[in-house]
Design an enzyme around this catalytic site. Structure first.
Site, mmCIF file in Angstrom:
data_model
loop_
_atom_site.group_PDB
_atom_site.id
_atom_site.type_symbol
_atom_site.label_atom_id
_atom_site.label_comp_id
_atom_site.label_asym_id
_atom_site.label_seq_id
_atom_site.Cartn_x
_atom_site.Cartn_y
_atom_site.Cartn_z
ATOM 1 N N ALA A 286 0.578 17.443 15.359
ATOM 2 C CA ALA A 286 0.610 17.166 13.920
ATOM 3 C C ALA A 286 1.249 15.824 13.614
ATOM 4 C CB ALA A 286 1.374 18.282 13.204
ATOM 5 N N ILE A 288 1.496 13.166 15.814
ATOM 6 C CA ILE A 288 0.951 12.026 16.555
ATOM 7 C C ILE A 288 -0.153 11.363 15.727
ATOM 8 C CG2 ILE A 288 -0.379 11.323 18.589
ATOM 9 C CD1 ILE A 288 1.002 13.580 20.109
ATOM 10 N N GLU A 290 -3.121 9.996 15.885
ATOM 11 C CA GLU A 290 -4.170 9.787 16.879
ATOM 12 C C GLU A 290 -5.077 8.606 16.564
ATOM 13 O OE1 GLU A 290 -2.967 14.078 16.954
ATOM 14 O OE2 GLU A 290 -3.748 12.776 15.369
ATOM 15 N N ASP A 332 -5.998 -31.653 5.201
ATOM 16 C CA ASP A 332 -6.657 -32.936 5.008
ATOM 17 C C ASP A 332 -7.210 -32.991 3.593
ATOM 18 O OD1 ASP A 332 -6.195 -33.640 7.632
ATOM 19 O OD2 ASP A 332 -8.104 -32.850 8.338
ATOM 20 N N ASP A 647 -9.885 -32.267 12.124
ATOM 21 C CA ASP A 647 -11.248 -32.392 12.627
ATOM 22 C C ASP A 647 -11.377 -33.359 13.805
ATOM 23 O OD1 ASP A 647 -10.845 -34.780 11.343
ATOM 24 O OD2 ASP A 647 -12.342 -34.454 9.777
ATOM 25 N N ASP A 651 -6.089 -34.696 16.048
ATOM 26 C CA ASP A 651 -5.581 -33.545 15.302
ATOM 27 C C ASP A 651 -5.224 -32.381 16.225
ATOM 28 O OD1 ASP A 651 -5.756 -34.394 12.566
ATOM 29 O OD2 ASP A 651 -7.925 -34.304 12.743
ATOM 30 N N THR A 746 -10.588 16.734 9.210
ATOM 31 C CA THR A 746 -10.659 16.345 7.808
ATOM 32 C C THR A 746 -9.994 15.003 7.510
ATOM 33 O OG1 THR A 746 -8.655 17.615 7.316
ATOM 34 C CG2 THR A 746 -10.757 18.753 7.089
#
Length: 925
Positions: A286, A288, A290, A332, A647, A651, A746
Site C-alpha cells: 500500500a 510503495i 509502484e 544573443d 551559435d 560560444d 484503479t
C-alpha cells in the site's frame, strides 16, 4: 565510382586530375545522379551506435530491483501459506510495473532516437556545379564540400583549396593545437598529420576550404575508432538521483510500517506468524509508489515532445528539470531576440543619405535619393559602394518561383541584405563577380570584426574590399571617397561618420562600414603572404550601409513572461552599445537606467567587479563570443542557474559552462550544437521561455502524481489501524487483495494522466524553483496525509460502519464474515476509489480552479477515471472476481452515495484554493 577504404596518403599525393579520376569526381563536384548512385552503394554517412546491452537482460533488469525481489519472495511466501490469489496478486505488482517500465524505457529511447533524426547536421556541397545544403548523412565519397569556421567535418576528405584554414583535430589526436590545412601535400609527423587531409569528427576552427570526400560513415578513421571504443554509460541526473532517494525513503517507510503491523498483528490480534506476515505485506504494498519512476519518465518524455513541437529540442531528459530552475538567461540579440532578417533601409555617404525602399529583387524596388529615383550609373560613389558589397560577399540569395515564399539564403542574413540591395539597384552580381574574380579572402573574425576580399579588375589591377564594424574600419582608414574623388580623411569627416552611426544606433539600427584600397603591383606578386595585418591598412572610406533587424513580434510577450517568472535576461551582443541598449529598452528587456558594458570594459574588470555588475540591469555590447564564458561563470558564482544561447565556435565554452546551453538550430555551427543541451530549431527567444515553462510543468506534474498516490495510502492503512488497535474487535474493513486493487488497478491510469497535465495558469508567475527544493515537501505531506488522506479515511470508514449499522450494529457485533462483511468491505473499497476520483481532479492544479482549466480538459485523466469505475464495477459484479476480491454486489442507494462522494471533496479543495489565491498569493506578490 570511388572505392571507400583507399589509402588516404596515396590519394593525398596524387595530381588533381588523377585524383578526380580515381575518386570519380571533378572540380564541379558530383552530379546529383552520381550522388544518388553512390548513396545507394555506400549508405548514410553516419557513425552507427554501439550495440546496446543484451535485450533479454535489458528486459529482466526491470524485475530485479531490491523492492521487486522483496515482492517476489513475499508472493512466494503467500502461496506457501495457501493464499494463492494473494501471491499471484503480489507478483502482479512486479509484472505490471516491470512491463510498464520496460515499455516506457523503450518509448523514451524511441523519443531520443526521433529527436536525433530531427537534428540533422547540414553541409554545403557542390553538385552539378551549384552550391546546395544537404544533411551530412547524405554526403558520399567524391562530394565537393565547402567548409567554414565552426563546421564539424563529417567525412575524411582531401583539401582542394583553402584560405587560412585551421582544424581542431584533438578528438582524434588528443593534442589541443590547431592544424593548418592546405591544398599542398606534406606528410608531417605521426598519424593524421597530412597537410591536405581532414578527418571526420574534427572541427574547422578558422578560415574556409573546399574539400573532396574520400571516406564516409564507419569507413572513416573516426568510424573505425568508434567501432572499437563505443561504450558510454550515462550518469544519473539530479532529478534521477532525488527520485532514487525518494523511492528508497518511501520503501524504507513502507517496510517499517509493514514491520510494525506485523508485530501488532501478532501481539494485539494474536494472528499466526504466516497470516501476520501476509497482513504486513498488504501494508508494504500500500505504501510503495509502484508507478513513480515510470510516471516520471513518462512526464519527462512528454515534456520533451511538447518542447519539440514548440521548436525546442532537448538532447536529454534530465535537461528538462534544469530548465525549470533557470534564473538567468544570457541571450544573443541577432536572430534570437530579433528576426535575423536584415534589410538595408539607408545608405550613408559623405554629404548624402539614400533611403532604400522596395521589397523585391531586380526591377521590383528602387534606391531613392530623397524623392528622386537614382538610376544605375547616376552616382559613381553609390555605384562603387554597391560594387564593393557585392564582391566582398560569400552569400547567395536564390529567389523562389512560389508566390509568397521566401527566398533561400545560403550564407548570412547580413550579407544577404547587401546582395538584395545590389539587386534592387539592378546590379548583376554574378556578372560582376565573373568580371572581377576573387583572388584572396581574409576571413571575418570576432577580434577584427571585419572581412576583406582581393579581386582582380578587368584592367588587371587588384583591389582590396573591406566591410565591418565602423570603429574598426575607421582605425585603419587614411582617405575618404567624396563625389568620385579620393581625399585625405579629416577630423570633421570622422566626426560626421561617428555622428551618423550614433544617430542610427539610437534608433536600434545597425551600421556596416565599407572601405577599399588599390593594391600595388608588388603586393600582388604573392597573395599567399597577404594577411589582415599587412593588407588591411591605409583604406579609403566609402560609406555606411544602415540595416534594420526588427525584434521578433512575439518577443515582447516572451520578455514580459520571463520577468513575471522571476527570470533575468542579460543581452550579450557584438553590436555597439547604443544599438544594443536601444533594442533592449524597446522590447522591455531593461529600463533606460541599465548599465552597458563593452567588451573592452569587460576585459579590464576583475571577476569580483563582474559578479557585482551582473546582479543589476546590465547589457554587454561589442563582446567577443569567448567573453560570454566569463559572464556565465560570474552569474553562477552568484548562485544563479544560467541558460546561455550561442551559435558560433567561440560560444562553445559558454554553452558547456552554462547549466543549460542553448544552440541555434537554423544558424548555429555544428560545434555549438554539439556543446549545447538544447537546440532551438527556429532560433527564437520565445521558444526558450516556452521550454522553461515546460520544465516547470514537468516538475509540477511529478509532484501532482506524488500527492495523488500518497493520498490513497492513509485510507488504505486506516482500516488496518482500527483493526489492530481494537485488538481485532473491528474486523478488517479492507482486505489485502482490495488494497492491491487500488494500487495496481484503479490508481494507475489517473496517476499517469497527471503526468500529462498541461501548464497550470500562473506557473510562470512564480519565482524559479530553488535547487535545494525537494519533490516531497511539507505541502504535499500535509495535503496527502493530514488533510485529504484523513478525510478519505473518515468517509470510507464511515461507509463501512454504515453498512454494519444497516444490519443491526451496534446491537449486534460487527460482521467478520458472510455477505454483510463482504458488502461492508466492498463499499469501503469503492468509497476510497471515489475519493481518489476527487483527488485526481484536485491534484491537477496547485492554486487555479479546476473548473477554470476545464473539468474534462485532460482526456488521459478522464479515461483513467472511466477505467477505474469500470474496473471497480467488474470487481463488484463479476462472480469470479467477487470470489477473488471478497466483494458483494452493491445496490442503487450505495451507488448514489458513491457518486456523491467526489462532489464535496472537489468543492472543499476549490474553497481552499480560492482562499490561497485571494489572501496568501497576494501577500507574496
Amino acid at each position: 565510382m570511388p572505392n571507400q577504404g583507399q589509402n588516404n596518403d596515396q590519394l593525398a599525393q596524387m595530381p588533381l586530375d588523377q585524383f578526380y579520376q580515381t575518386i570519380g569526381s571533378s572540380e564541379k563536384g558530383l552530379t546529383n545522379s552520381q550522388a544518388q548512385q553512390l548513396h545507394s552503394k555506400f549508405g548514410d554517412n553516419v557513425i552507427t551506435s554501439a550495440k546496446g546491452e543484451n535485450k533479454l537482460w535489458k528486459f529482466l533488469k526491470n524485475f530485479t530491483s531490491l523492492m521487486a525481489i522483496l515482492l517476489w519472495v513475499s508472493g512466494l511466501i503467500a502461496m506457501f501459506a495457501q493464499m494463492l490469489e494473494l501471491g499471484i496478486a503480489i507478483w502482479a505488482v512486479n509484472v505490471i510495473n516491470g512491463l510498464f517500465s520496460y515499455w516506457q524505457e523503450n518509448q523514451a529511447q524511441k523519443a531520443s532516437d526521433a529527436l536525433k533524426k530531427m537534428l540533422p547536421t547540414k553541409a554545403t556541397v557542390i553538385r552539378d556545379g551549384q552550391s546546395e545544403q544537404i544533411d551530412t548523412a547524405e554526403i558520399v565519397p567524391g562530394d565537393m564540400i565547402a567548409i567554414a569556421a565552426g563546421d564539424s567535418i563529417s567525412a575524411d576528405a582531401r583539401v582542394i583549396s583553402s584560405d587560412s584554414f585551421q582544424v581542431d583535430e584533438s578528438a582524434l589526436t588528443g593534442e589541443s593545437n590547431l592544424s593548418d590545412k592546405k591544398a599542398e601535400y606534406h606528410h608531417g609527423e605521426g598519424k593524421f598529420a597530412e597537410s591536405n587531409i581532414v578527418y571526420a569528427g574534427t572541427v574547422a576552427s578558422a578560415g574556409s576550404a573546399k574539400v573532396v570526400a574520400l571516406n564516409t560513415g564507419m569507413r572513416t578513421e573516426f568510424g573505425q575508432i568508434a567501432r572499437l571504443t563505443q561504450s558510454q554509460k550515462s550518469k544519473p541526473s539530479p532529478l534521477e538521483m532525488e527520485l532514487n532517494r525518494l523511492t528508497r525513503q518511501l520503501s524504507i517507510i513502507a517496510i517499517l510500517i509493514g514491520a510494525g503491523f506485523f508485530l501488532a498483528a501478532i501481539f494485539f490480534v494474536h494472528y499466526p506468524v504466516a497470516k501476520s506476515f501476509i497482513f504486513a505485506l498488504g501494508m508494504i504494498v500500500a505504501f510503495i509508489p509502484e508507478g513513480l519512476l515510470p510516471t516520471v519518465t513518462l512526464s519527462l518524455a512528454q515534456g520533451v515532445q511538447r518542447m519539440a513541437k514548440k521548436h525546442a529540442l532537448v538532447k536529454s531528459l534530465s535537461s528538462v528539470e534544469t530548465l525549470g530552475e533557470t534564473t538567468v538567461i544570457a541571450s544573443d540579440k541577432t536572430g534570437t531576440l530579433t528576426q535575423n532578417q536584415m534589410t538595408i533601409n539607408h545608405v550613408w555617404m559623405p554629404g548624402k543619405v539614400y533611403t532604400v525602399t522596395g521589397q523585391g529583387y531586380v526591377n521590383n524596388g528602387q534606391v531613392m535619393d530623397g524623392d528622386q529615383a537614382v538610376k544605375a550609373g547616376a552616382n559613381p560613389d553609390l555605384d562603387f559602394l554597391l560594387k564593393a558589397v557585392s564582391l566582398n560577399n560569400d552569400t547567395t540569395v536564390k529567389p523562389t518561383n512560389k508566390p509568397g515564399a521566401e527566398a533561400t539564403i545560403v550564407g548570412t542574413p547580413t550579407e544577404a541584405s547587401l546582395v538584395i540591395l545590389a539587386e534592387k539597384y539592378q546590379l548583376a552580381s554574378q556578372q560582376l563577380a565573373s568580371e572581377n574574380p576573387r583572388q584572396k579572402e581574409i576571413v571575418f573574425d570576432s577580434d577584427r570584426k571585419r572581412m576583406s576580399t582581393i579581386n582582380k579588375g578587368q584592367d588587371g589591377k587588384l583591389t582590396l574590399y573591406t566591410k565591418g564594424a565602423m570603429s574598426g574600419i575607421l582605425s585603419i582608414t587614411k582617405n575618404i571617397l567624396d563625389n568620385g574623388k579620393v581625399r585625405p580623411i579629416t577630423d570633421d569627416d570622422v566626426k560626421a561618420i561617428r555622428g551618423a552611426n550614433e544617430q542610427y544606433a539610437s534608433q536600434g539600427l545597425r551600421s556596416l562600414a565599407i572601405a577599399y584600397r588599390d593594391l600595388s603591383a608588388d603586393e600582388g606578386q604573392d597573395l599567399s603572404k597577404a594577411t589582415a595585418e599587412n593588407t588591411e591598412q591605409n583604406l579609403t572610406f566609402v560609406g555606411l550601409t544602415i540595416m534594420a533587424d526588427p525584434p521578433r513580434p512575439e518577443i515582447y510577450d516572451a520578455v514580459k513572461k520571463a520577468h513575471q517568472a522571476g527570470i533575468r535576461i542579460i543581452m550579450v551582443t557584438g553590436d555597439g552599445p547604443i544599438t544594443a541598449k536601444a533594442v533592449a529598452t524597446k522590447i522591455g528587456l531593461v529600463s533606460d537606467k541599465a548599465r552597458v558594458i563593452s567588451g573592452d570594459e569587460l576585459t579590464a574588470m576583475s571577476d569580483e567587479d563582474l559578479r557585482q555588475a551582473v546582479k543589476g540591469e546590465v547589457i554587454f555590447a561589442r563582446v567577443a563570443p569567448e567573453q560570454k564564458y566569463r559572464i556565465v561563470k560570474a552569474n553562477q558564482a552568484n548562485g544563479e542557474i544560467v541558460a546561455s544561447t550561442g551559435d558560433g565556435v567561440n560560444d562553445a565554452p559558454a554553452l558547456k559552462q552554462a547549466d543549460i546551453g542553448i544552440a541555434m538550430g537554423a544558424t548555429g555551427t555544428d560545434v555549438a550544437k554539439e556543446a549545447a543541451d538544447m537546440i532551438l530549431t527556429d532560433d527564437n527567444f520565445a521558444s526558450i521561455i516556452a521550454a522553461i515553462e515546460e520544465g516547470r510543468t514537468v516538475y509540477s506534474n511529478i509532484q501532482k502524481f506524488l500527492l495523488y498516490i500518497l493520498n490513497s495510502n492513509v485510507p488504505e492503512a486506516f482500516p488496518s489501524v482500527l483493526f489492530l488497535f481494537s485488538g481485532g474487535l473491528i474486523p478488517l474493513p479492507l482486505t489485502v487483495m482490495q488494497i492491491l486493487t487500488i494500487d495496481l488497478g484503479t490508481d494507475m491510469l489517473p496517476a499517469l494522466g497527471l503526468g500529462s497535465e498541461k501548464s497550470e495558469p500562473g506557473i510562470m508567475q512564480e519565482p524559479p524553483r530553488s535547487r535545494n527544493a525537494h519533490l516531497l515537501n511539507k505541502s504535499i505531506i500535509w495535503k496527502a496525509f493530514g488533510l485529504y488522506g484523513l478525510v478519505a479515511s473518515v468517509i470510507s470508514s464511515a461507509a463501512y460502519f454504515f453498512v454494519n449499522y444497516s444490519y443491526g450494529w451496534p446491537e449486534h457485533a460487527l460482521f467478520s464474515s458472510g455477505d454483510v462483511y463482504a458488502e461492508a468491505t466492498t463499499i469501503t473499497l469503492a468509497a476510497i476509489v471515489f475519493c481518489q476520483i476527487a483527488a485526481a481532479m484536485n491534484a491537477r492544479t496547485k492554486y487555479t480552479s479546476v473548473f477554470k482549466i476545464g473539468l474534462f480538459s485532460n482526456r488521459h485523466i478522464i479515461n483513467g477515471i472511466i477505467f477505474e469505475v469500470m474496473l471497480i464495477s467488474a470487481i463488484i459484479y463479476v462472480p469470479f472476481l467477487q470470489d477473488v476480491f471478497n466483494t458483494y454486489a452493491l445496490g442503487v442507494n450505495e451507488w448514489i452515495f458513491l457518486l456523491i462522494i467526489p462532489i464535496p471533496l472537489i468543492l472543499l479543495e476549490e474553497c481552499r484554493k480560492w482562499i490561497v489565491r485571494k489572501y496568501f498569493l497576494k501577500l507574496n506578490k
